[in-house]
Design a protein around this motif. Structure first.
Motif, PDB file in Angstrom:
ATOM      1  N   ALA A  53     -11.732  18.086  32.571  1.00 14.62           N
ATOM      2  CA  ALA A  53     -12.504  16.993  31.980  1.00 14.62           C
ATOM      3  C   ALA A  53     -14.002  17.241  32.157  1.00 14.62           C
TER       4      ALA A  53
ATOM      5  N   HIS B  56     -14.154   8.454  26.850  1.00 14.61           N
ATOM      6  CA  HIS B  56     -13.926   9.852  26.476  1.00 14.61           C
ATOM      7  C   HIS B  56     -13.406  10.639  27.669  1.00 14.61           C
ATOM      8  N   TYR B  57     -14.029  10.459  28.813  1.00 16.34           N
ATOM      9  CA  TYR B  57     -13.629  11.185  30.023  1.00 16.34           C
ATOM     10  C   TYR B  57     -12.218  10.792  30.459  1.00 16.34           C
TER      11      TYR B  57
ATOM     12  N   GLN C 135      -9.682  12.497  28.434  1.00 14.78           N
ATOM     13  CA  GLN C 135      -9.498  13.876  28.887  1.00 14.78           C
ATOM     14  C   GLN C 135      -8.589  13.914  30.115  1.00 14.78           C
TER      15      GLN C 135
ATOM     16  N   TYR D 146      -4.990  13.531  29.175  1.00 16.47           N
ATOM     17  CA  TYR D 146      -4.406  14.783  28.680  1.00 16.47           C
ATOM     18  C   TYR D 146      -4.073  15.727  29.833  1.00 16.47           C
ATOM     19  N   GLU D 147      -4.949  15.786  30.840  1.00 18.80           N
ATOM     20  CA  GLU D 147      -4.787  16.758  31.914  1.00 18.80           C
ATOM     21  C   GLU D 147      -3.827  16.293  33.002  1.00 18.80           C
TER      22      GLU D 147
END
Length: 232
Positions: A2, A217-218, A221, A224-225
């Motif tokens: 991220a 936004h972060y 991320q 997703y991770e």
């Protein structure tokens, strides 16, 4: 991994981004002015709606990034925005309310251990754990805005500690970004005008909205991770 840099760039480079930040800053600016002038009746009417607006922006930003859209900020479709806000209340309201009530009850428990500041340490630990659970629930829900996803406790329990660690690394980065951008502007206004200048206050209001979008936004991320990996 991220990246705050990617979150900042995509949050600023989007088409009509400045116009959207300007519009969404209006309720923030009004809330601050009402509080500053001591008009608490109007403040308590406007501030909750402003908070809901910011929370909805956060959720939509997570969804837009998480679903691969080429934009981060909400669109100009006000109906879609209102529907997202209502769904957020229905989905996250109960789990946030339960978590906050549980936190208050747990923090009222007296720790009978003769260690300096043990009660404060215990209180911090309680709220950090509950905060990570609430945040993870918000992220899981925001991906597709499905109400039941907010109560996927297996996924939340498997991911909340990873999210907590990621947030710990995120906060200093966000502080640095704000220090470089907003700090420079604040210095110029302090030298040539005053920090109470309405223009500077409005810039700060826009910066708050931008920080919400960067955070969304972060968090997408991190979804997703960490969360997607835990789900798999």
């Amino acid at each position: 991994m991220a990246s705050v840099k990617d979150a900042l760039e995509e949050s600023l480079s989007e088409r009509f981004a400045f116009i959207k930040y300007f519009i969404y800053a209006i309720p923030v600016f009004i809330s601050y002015i009402l509080f500053l002038k001591g008009n608490m009746v109007m403040f308590y009417m406007i501030a909750p709606l402003t908070f809901l607006m910011l929370a909805t922006i956060l959720i939509i930003a997570i969804r837009n990034v998480g679903t691969g859209n080429n934009y981060v900020l909400p669109t100009f479709n006000i109906i879609e925005f209102i529907i997202s806000a209502i769904k957020a209340i229905l989905a996250l309201g109960p789990i946030f309310a339960i978590s906050i009530i549980a936190g208050i009850m747990l923090c009222n428990i007296n720790i009978p251990v003769a260690i300096p500041n043990i009660q404060l340490i215990y209180t911090i630990i309680v709220w950090v754990i509950l905060g990570s659970i609430m945040l993870t629930s918000l992220i899981v829900y925001s991906k597709e805005e499905r109400i039941l996803d907010a109560y996927n406790f297996i996924l939340i329990s498997n991911s909340c500690m990873d999210i907590l660690i990621a947030i710990i690394f995120f906060i200093p980065q966000l502080v640095i970004v704000n220090g470089l951008l907003l700090g420079t502007i604040a210095y110029l206004f302090w030298v040539f005008f005053t920090l109470e200048n309405p223009v500077f206050i409005y810039i700060c209001s826009m910066a708050l909205v931008m920080n919400i979008v960067i955070t969304g936004h972060y968090l997408a991320q991190m979804d997703y991770e960490n969360i997607a990996r835990a789900k798999n």
